[in-house]
Motif scaffolding. Structure first.
Motif, PDB file in Angstrom:
ATOM      1  N   LYS A 122       0.778  -1.273  -0.001  1.00 28.76           N
ATOM      2  CA  LYS A 122       0.059  -0.056   0.014  1.00 28.76           C
ATOM      3  C   LYS A 122       0.956   0.918  -0.141  1.00 28.76           C
ATOM      4  CE  LYS A 122      -1.550  -1.779   3.519  1.00 28.76           C
ATOM      5  NZ  LYS A 122      -2.480  -2.083   4.626  1.00 28.76           N
ATOM      6  N   ASP A 147      -5.561  -5.742  -0.654  1.00 29.59           N
ATOM      7  CA  ASP A 147      -5.701  -5.330   0.465  1.00 29.59           C
ATOM      8  C   ASP A 147      -7.218  -5.825   0.664  1.00 29.59           C
ATOM      9  OD1 ASP A 147      -5.422  -4.300   3.089  1.00 29.59           O
ATOM     10  OD2 ASP A 147      -4.474  -2.249   2.452  1.00 29.59           O
ATOM     11  N   SER A 148      -7.677  -6.400   1.932  1.00 28.14           N
ATOM     12  CA  SER A 148      -8.827  -7.032   1.897  1.00 28.14           C
ATOM     13  C   SER A 148     -10.070  -5.861   1.814  1.00 28.14           C
ATOM     14  CB  SER A 148      -8.952  -7.648   3.385  1.00 28.14           C
ATOM     15  OG  SER A 148      -8.725  -6.833   4.362  1.00 28.14           O
ATOM     16  N   GLU A 149      -9.700  -4.791   2.507  1.00 27.61           N
ATOM     17  CA  GLU A 149     -10.781  -3.476   2.422  1.00 27.61           C
ATOM     18  C   GLU A 149     -10.788  -3.085   1.182  1.00 27.61           C
ATOM     19  OE1 GLU A 149      -8.085  -3.809   4.172  1.00 27.61           O
ATOM     20  OE2 GLU A 149      -8.757  -3.925   6.463  1.00 27.61           O
ATOM     21  N   ASN A 214      -2.164   1.669  10.192  1.00 22.52           N
ATOM     22  CA  ASN A 214      -2.451   0.933   8.864  1.00 22.52           C
ATOM     23  C   ASN A 214      -3.832   1.142   8.279  1.00 22.52           C
ATOM     24  OD1 ASN A 214      -2.292  -1.473   6.900  1.00 22.52           O
ATOM     25  ND2 ASN A 214      -3.846  -2.439   7.972  1.00 22.52           N
ATOM     26  N   GLU A 218      -4.376   2.888   4.879  1.00 21.06           N
ATOM     27  CA  GLU A 218      -5.342   2.381   3.779  1.00 21.06           C
ATOM     28  C   GLU A 218      -6.576   3.454   3.447  1.00 21.06           C
ATOM     29  OE1 GLU A 218      -5.317  -2.319   5.471  1.00 21.06           O
ATOM     30  OE2 GLU A 218      -7.421  -0.969   5.658  1.00 21.06           O
TER      31      GLU A 218
END
Ligand code: MG
Length: 390
Positions: A122, A147-149, A214, A218
């Motif tokens: 990221k 990234d999961s989000e 984090n 994000e």
């Protein structure tokens, strides 16, 4: 057959990427792997996946790898030049799985070589979002979030009109200190910070999850990936990590993506997009989960989240400052040189100094501009930490 080059093959993302490749050998081949110091694991990966090219961090590492593999050794490149070679090796998709600023030059090189990118690193967007997006458009490549989000948002936005998007809501597990008091957080040990309740990740990102830095990174990543201004991005704490993020549209309708917290799911989607792979993984059973909780993040106990928004509002270069200061302070914490509370104080002091100076609002024209800002912030953070006033 999709050919992959993987930056950071022995890290958490790299290993899980190769696990997906191992499950679907008819769909993927491995063209090139880049690792840092873990020569043993890289040697195993070479034996299993047979890349034509690998890269390691140092000449000693290259020597050790050659000794281990003998006649089975592929072409071996070294250091930053090796990362660039792997990034531009003949491949269809480059998995950007490095951690931190080191991933920016090779990821940009991959984009300029016309490779699609599965982005887990990221910091590439945090440091140089505007610049990276310009290159993505210029070279007509796809930037697929790992990234999961962001994978959740990417999925929720599929088939929707961008002008109908009202808000992006990133979920945060809250990390291991979600219910701790400010003084308990201040005194937290590395072992406590490394014990993430839901996700199995590398050490840097696990510490960042405990501080909510984090989530801040994000937020900045989402700003660039989805072209959303800071005021259209929200964060909600969701301790079960089942809802991976949400998107609100202008009519008030909200779409979310749900699943068990398993990085293999977003990794597999980035590798196979627009198709989905029939993964052999446990399924979400909502009745077994029972309840889903949501709460507002507490930026007093977790100031790094607010600092990231400050950085995002502070011009193109400020997010790189926040990121660099955070890399230095987290490294110091992992080496037991500072307490947990000093991470946020260091990041905040370096960012405040940058924003009050004259360089603050200048746009980033080149990678050198980014690296200059990054180096400045690292020096400032080291000086502050050396002074021990934190
Ligand atoms: Mg995430």
């Amino acid at each position: 057959m999709r050919r992959l080059a993987i930056l950071g093959s022995t890290g958490s993302i790299g290993e899980q990427t190769l696990a997906v490749v191992g499950e679907f050998p008819e769909r993927f081949s491995v063209a090139a792997l880049a690792a840092g110091r873990n020569v043993d694991k890289l040697a195993e990966q070479v034996r299993q996946f047979r890349p034509a090219l690998v890269s390691v961090g140092t000449d000693e590492g290259a020597h050790a790898l050659r000794e281990r593999l003998g006649a089975e050794a592929p072409e071996i490149a070294v250091g930053e030049a090796g990362l660039l070679e792997v990034a531009t090796a003949p491949a269809d998709l480059v998995v950007a799985g490095l951690v931190g600023a080191v991933g920016l030059p090779p990821t940009l090189a991959a984009i300029r070589a016309g490779r699609d990118i599965a982005l887990a690193n990221k910091e590439v967007l945090v440091m140089a979002g505007a610049l990276v997006l310009r290159e993505v458009q210029r070279h007509g490549v796809e930037l697929l979030p790992v990234d999961s989000e962001h994978s959740a948002i990417f999925q929720a936005l599929a088939g929707q009109r961008r002008e109908d998007l009202a808000k992006i809501v990133l979920t945060a597990s809250g990390g291991p200190f979600r219910t701790w008091s400010q003084s308990e957080i201040e005194e937290a040990t590395t072992a406590q910070a490394l014990a993430h309740p839901n996700w199995d990740m590398g050490p840097k990102i696990t510490i960042d999850s405990a501080s909510l830095a984090n989530k801040g990174l994000e937020v900045i990543e989402a700003r660039w990936l989805f072209d959303a201004p800071p005021e259209a991005i929200d964060v909600v704490v969701h301790p079960q990590s089942i809802v991976h993020s949400l998107v609100e549209f202008v009519d008030g309708s909200v779409l979310a993506q749900l699943g068990l917290p398993d990085m293999k799911i977003p990794i597999a989607l980035a590798l196979s997009h627009p198709e989905r792979l029939p993964l052999d993984a446990p399924r979400l059973d909502l009745a077994a989960v029972g309840r889903l909780d949501f709460e507002t993040p507490d930026t007093k106990r977790f100031p790094c989240l607010e600092l990231a928004f400050d950085a995002l509002r502070g011009g193109e270069a400020a997010p790189a400052v926040f990121n660099a200061a955070n890399e230095i302070s987290v490294a110091a914490f992992l080496e037991d040189r500072i307490g947990f509370g000093a991470i946020a104080r260091t990041n905040g002091a370096v960012l405040a100094k940058f924003l009050s100076g004259s360089q603050g609002q200048a746009p980033l024209g080149s990678v050198d501009d980014v690296l200059e800002v990054d180096a400045w912030a690292r020096r400032e953070a080291r000086t502050l930490l050396g002074g021990s006033a934190l």
